[in-house]
Design a protein around this motif. Structure first.
Motif, PDB file in Angstrom:
ATOM      1  N   LYS A 181      11.541  -7.614   9.061  1.00  0.00           N
ATOM      2  CA  LYS A 181      12.555  -7.538   8.010  1.00  0.00           C
ATOM      3  C   LYS A 181      12.187  -8.426   6.828  1.00  0.00           C
ATOM      4  N   SER A 182      12.352  -7.883   5.639  1.00  0.00           N
ATOM      5  CA  SER A 182      12.030  -8.628   4.423  1.00  0.00           C
ATOM      6  C   SER A 182      12.872  -9.889   4.314  1.00  0.00           C
ATOM      7  N   ASN A 183      12.248 -10.983   3.913  1.00  0.00           N
ATOM      8  CA  ASN A 183      12.973 -12.227   3.668  1.00  0.00           C
ATOM      9  C   ASN A 183      13.819 -12.152   2.393  1.00  0.00           C
ATOM     10  N   ASP A 184      13.515 -11.190   1.539  1.00  0.00           N
ATOM     11  CA  ASP A 184      14.200 -11.048   0.257  1.00  0.00           C
ATOM     12  C   ASP A 184      14.981  -9.741   0.237  1.00  0.00           C
ATOM     13  N   ASN A 185      16.008  -9.707  -0.571  1.00  0.00           N
ATOM     14  CA  ASN A 185      16.702  -8.453  -0.807  1.00  0.00           C
ATOM     15  C   ASN A 185      15.778  -7.541  -1.612  1.00  0.00           C
ATOM     16  N   VAL A 186      15.390  -6.419  -1.033  1.00  0.00           N
ATOM     17  CA  VAL A 186      14.377  -5.590  -1.682  1.00  0.00           C
ATOM     18  C   VAL A 186      14.897  -4.963  -2.975  1.00  0.00           C
ATOM     19  N   GLU A 187      16.213  -4.864  -3.147  1.00  0.00           N
ATOM     20  CA  GLU A 187      16.729  -4.321  -4.393  1.00  0.00           C
ATOM     21  C   GLU A 187      16.536  -5.288  -5.558  1.00  0.00           C
ATOM     22  N   CYS A 188      16.175  -6.524  -5.246  1.00  0.00           N
ATOM     23  CA  CYS A 188      15.844  -7.484  -6.306  1.00  0.00           C
ATOM     24  C   CYS A 188      14.397  -7.332  -6.761  1.00  0.00           C
ATOM     25  N   ARG A 189      13.647  -6.477  -6.046  1.00  0.00           N
ATOM     26  CA  ARG A 189      12.251  -6.182  -6.364  1.00  0.00           C
ATOM     27  C   ARG A 189      11.409  -7.456  -6.516  1.00  0.00           C
ATOM     28  N   PRO A 190      11.310  -8.281  -5.458  1.00  0.00           N
ATOM     29  CA  PRO A 190      10.426  -9.444  -5.546  1.00  0.00           C
ATOM     30  C   PRO A 190       8.989  -8.997  -5.818  1.00  0.00           C
ATOM     31  N   LEU A 191       8.226  -9.876  -6.453  1.00  0.00           N
ATOM     32  CA  LEU A 191       6.902  -9.506  -6.931  1.00  0.00           C
ATOM     33  C   LEU A 191       5.964  -9.045  -5.817  1.00  0.00           C
ATOM     34  N   TRP A 192       6.130  -9.603  -4.606  1.00  0.00           N
ATOM     35  CA  TRP A 192       5.205  -9.241  -3.538  1.00  0.00           C
ATOM     36  C   TRP A 192       5.333  -7.773  -3.133  1.00  0.00           C
ATOM     37  N   LEU A 193       6.483  -7.163  -3.390  1.00  0.00           N
ATOM     38  CA  LEU A 193       6.620  -5.735  -3.107  1.00  0.00           C
ATOM     39  C   LEU A 193       5.735  -4.900  -4.026  1.00  0.00           C
ATOM     40  N   HIS A 194       5.585  -5.342  -5.259  1.00  0.00           N
ATOM     41  CA  HIS A 194       4.829  -4.569  -6.251  1.00  0.00           C
ATOM     42  C   HIS A 194       3.317  -4.689  -6.043  1.00  0.00           C
ATOM     43  N   SER A 195       2.847  -5.855  -5.586  1.00  0.00           N
ATOM     44  CA  SER A 195       1.407  -6.076  -5.345  1.00  0.00           C
ATOM     45  C   SER A 195       0.567  -5.704  -6.567  1.00  0.00           C
ATOM     46  N   ALA A 196       1.042  -6.073  -7.742  1.00  0.00           N
ATOM     47  CA  ALA A 196       0.351  -5.682  -8.976  1.00  0.00           C
ATOM     48  C   ALA A 196      -1.048  -6.279  -9.085  1.00  0.00           C
ATOM     49  N   ALA A 197      -1.290  -7.391  -8.391  1.00  0.00           N
ATOM     50  CA  ALA A 197      -2.627  -7.995  -8.440  1.00  0.00           C
ATOM     51  C   ALA A 197      -3.672  -7.128  -7.755  1.00  0.00           C
ATOM     52  N   ASN A 198      -3.216  -6.102  -7.019  1.00  0.00           N
ATOM     53  CA  ASN A 198      -4.149  -5.258  -6.267  1.00  0.00           C
ATOM     54  C   ASN A 198      -4.451  -3.934  -6.954  1.00  0.00           C
ATOM     55  N   ILE A 199      -4.039  -3.799  -8.219  1.00  0.00           N
ATOM     56  CA  ILE A 199      -4.388  -2.575  -8.948  1.00  0.00           C
ATOM     57  C   ILE A 199      -5.904  -2.466  -9.016  1.00  0.00           C
ATOM     58  N   PRO A 200      -6.467  -1.317  -8.643  1.00  0.00           N
ATOM     59  CA  PRO A 200      -7.934  -1.199  -8.642  1.00  0.00           C
ATOM     60  C   PRO A 200      -8.541  -1.455 -10.006  1.00  0.00           C
ATOM     61  N   ILE A 201      -9.670  -2.136 -10.008  1.00  0.00           N
ATOM     62  CA  ILE A 201     -10.435  -2.343 -11.234  1.00  0.00           C
ATOM     63  C   ILE A 201     -11.043  -1.007 -11.628  1.00  0.00           C
ATOM     64  N   PRO A 202     -10.807  -0.529 -12.840  1.00  0.00           N
ATOM     65  CA  PRO A 202     -11.184   0.848 -13.183  1.00  0.00           C
ATOM     66  C   PRO A 202     -12.687   1.052 -13.293  1.00  0.00           C
ATOM     67  N   PHE A 203     -13.105   2.291 -13.082  1.00  0.00           N
ATOM     68  CA  PHE A 203     -14.477   2.687 -13.351  1.00  0.00           C
ATOM     69  C   PHE A 203     -14.669   2.645 -14.864  1.00  0.00           C
ATOM     70  N   GLU A 204     -15.688   1.938 -15.296  1.00  0.00           N
ATOM     71  CA  GLU A 204     -15.850   1.667 -16.730  1.00  0.00           C
ATOM     72  C   GLU A 204     -15.987   2.935 -17.550  1.00  0.00           C
ATOM     73  N   ASP A 205     -16.702   3.903 -17.036  1.00  0.00           N
ATOM     74  CA  ASP A 205     -16.969   5.109 -17.814  1.00  0.00           C
ATOM     75  C   ASP A 205     -16.021   6.245 -17.464  1.00  0.00           C
ATOM     76  N   GLY A 206     -14.886   5.912 -16.860  1.00  0.00           N
ATOM     77  CA  GLY A 206     -13.957   6.971 -16.491  1.00  0.00           C
ATOM     78  C   GLY A 206     -14.569   7.908 -15.475  1.00  0.00           C
ATOM     79  N   THR A 207     -14.364   9.203 -15.662  1.00  0.00           N
ATOM     80  CA  THR A 207     -14.892  10.188 -14.722  1.00  0.00           C
ATOM     81  C   THR A 207     -16.145  10.870 -15.262  1.00  0.00           C
ATOM     82  N   ASP A 208     -16.627  10.445 -16.437  1.00  0.00           N
ATOM     83  CA  ASP A 208     -17.741  11.151 -17.057  1.00  0.00           C
ATOM     84  C   ASP A 208     -19.030  11.037 -16.251  1.00  0.00           C
TER      85      ASP A 208
END
Length: 511
Positions: A181-208
């Motif tokens: 069970k979450s220690n935080d009320n999830v409707e408050c959207r604590p930052l750890w739910l978002h895990s924004a630091a884990n957004i993949p580093i993009p491929f530099e040249d896109g899909t080309d």
């Protein structure tokens, strides 16, 4: 009189719509509820403290109407009565903080003969397009358990030490189902739910730099007519015919018999980074490791399960109302190999999924690279699809749908934990790390509980149920419970192998 007729018409129409939207999902449900589930639903309805609410829920399927409110992906501010700062949430956080510390990783000095990840598994590892406007990104299960505490029937289990991946299954010694069970009320959207630091580093040249191939006419006669689609150790591979044509000049050499430049680079990378905590930033790299579980089905058939974890599943909206939220979200794709050659791929979607023949799905690569399958992850739910666009499910008229697009491209082969799993082993055994990560913890895999909160009752301000769909559902079980020992590529009997993306667009996992 005319006015009364109009009112009667409106009321009748409303009742018919409610009945249709409530009963149709039940009729379309690919997993009809058992008696135990029906009884559990009655208990859930009885959690409402309001008589009118209980009757409306039983007879019209309208549960918790007084709780309806907007549910945006992010919380930008708190209302006066917002429970984000209530005493109960603060108490849970303080209890967790006292125990949290650093999650322990148990290092084993035991000498074991471990197997490595075959080169062909990484050569054909999937690439995942996360949604461009996603709010809940890939998470590390090790980080996730820092923010939860174990509960059974709303009772906090006494813990003398912080949870860790190596011993998580020890929670199963307590009677009942354990929920993290979450220690935080999830409707408050604590930052750890978002895990924004884990957004993949993009491929530099896109899909080309990639050749995009949706389907291919490449055929491998030696394997085409065997029973690779339905096999396990007790039901070995059979040839449906004996092809006279053998691979000749110009035929593709199966990847298990070669050592590509890419695989040699990977091996050097593994040696250089073994034992380090911070891996180098690479294109398509996410700080959240995927989980690779390899299952030997015998007869040269290997299933490579790629599991992806998210700390939060944000449900989809119907008429502005959101359904299907839950803490913890396990999704997976499985590639079935025969003698190192990929034959099919499975995409998990909600309670089911779809399977495609290898030649049917979109791939990326070029003449010097393996053709890697492309997966599209739906916004919020993270359900996996073979193409971008809208993907309706359960409710009629496309009222409830997943949405995918060509957002950030995640390469799970850049960062993963890997294991071999023997599904025929005794309970609590059968999982062993690969040589790439010999000290990877295994206890978490055998944990029988749920990776999120228990489904909230109607006495909880956050909960409602309309049209047979819940605002919040229970957290999921882990990878062990995804039928890893299955003979067929599909996870359920309703699924069949599709041979084109166009065929997959005609239906979904439940149809």
């Amino acid at each position: 009189m005319h006015h009364l007729h109009r009112v009667a018409f409106v009321v009748t129409t409303f009742i018919i719509i409610v009945i249709l939207l409530t009963e149709l999902p039940r009729a379309l449900n690919p997993v009809p509820p058992s008696k135990e589930k029906v009884d559990a639903d009655q208990r859930w309805v009885n959690t409402s403290p309001y008589w009118l609410d209980r009757q409306a829920c039983r007879w019209m399927g309208l549960c918790g109407l007084m709780h309806l409110k907007p549910d945006p992906p992010e919380r930008l501010g708190f209302a006066e009565e917002d429970v984000c700062t209530n005493a109960d949430a603060m108490r849970r956080q303080s209890v967790s903080s006292a125990l949290r510390g650093n999650v322990r990783i148990h290092m084993s000095n035991e000498t074991r003969e471990l197997r490595g990840v075959p080169d062909y598994v990484l050569d054909y590892a999937p690439l995942v397009h996360l949604y461009s406007e996603e709010h809940f990104w890939p998470s590390d299960i090790e980080d996730h358990i820092r923010h939860v505490m174990p509960y059974v029937d709303d009772r906090l289990l006494n813990q003398t030490e912080a949870l860790d991946l190596a011993s998580l299954n020890q929670l199963d010694m307590h009677p009942g189902v354990t929920f993290l069970k979450s220690n935080d009320n999830v409707e408050c959207r604590p930052l750890w739910l978002h895990s924004a630091a884990n957004i993949p580093i993009p491929f530099e040249d896109g899909t080309d730099e990639y050749d995009v191939d949706i389907g291919t006419s490449e055929r491998r006669p030696l394997y085409e007519y065997s029973t690779w689609f339905d096999v396990d150790k007790e039901h070995p591979l059979h040839l449906l015919s004996y092809p006279s044509e053998q691979p000749g000049r110009g035929a593709r050499i199966p990847p298990f018999s070669r050592r590509s430049h890419a695989s040699l680079s990977r091996e050097r990378h593994r040696i250089a980074t073994r034992g380090t905590q911070n891996k180098p930033n690479e294109e398509g790299y996410s700080r959240a490791p995927a989980t690779l579980i390899l299952v030997d089905k015998g007869s040269g058939v290997i299933d490579a399960f790629w599991f992806f974890f998210y700390s939060y599943n944000l449900g989809q909206t119907v008429l502005g109302t959101r359904y299907g939220n839950h803490v913890g979200d396990w999704e997976h794709a499985m590639v079935r190999f025969l003698a190192g050659v990929p034959r099919a791929i499975y995409f998990s979607e909600h309670e089911g999924g779809q399977a495609y023949a290898w030649q049917a799905v979109e791939k990326r690569g070029n003449a010097t690279q393996s053709q890697r399958p492309v997966i599209y992850s739906a916004v919020g739910s993270h359900a996996m699809y073979a193409m971008p666009g809208n993907h309706p499910y359960v409710l009629p008229f496309q009222m409830l749908k997943d949405v995918t697009d060509r957002g950030p491209l995640w390469d799970p082969s850049k960062n993963f934990r890997s294991y071999w799993y023997d599904y025929s082993a005794m309970e609590g055994e059968g999982l062993e790390p690969t040589t790439e990560n010999p000290d990877a913890p295994t206890g978490w895999f055998h944990f029988n509980g749920r990776w999120g909160d228990q489904m909230y009752g109607l006495n909880d301000r956050r909960q409602w149920r309309l049209f047979g769909q819940y605002h919040y559902v229970a957290g999921p079980q882990g990878p062990k419970f995804k039928n890893l020992g299955r003979r067929e590529v599909c996870q359920s009997s309703r699924c069949r192998i599709l041979h084109s993306i166009a065929e997959g667009m005609k239906g979904s996992w439940f149809s």
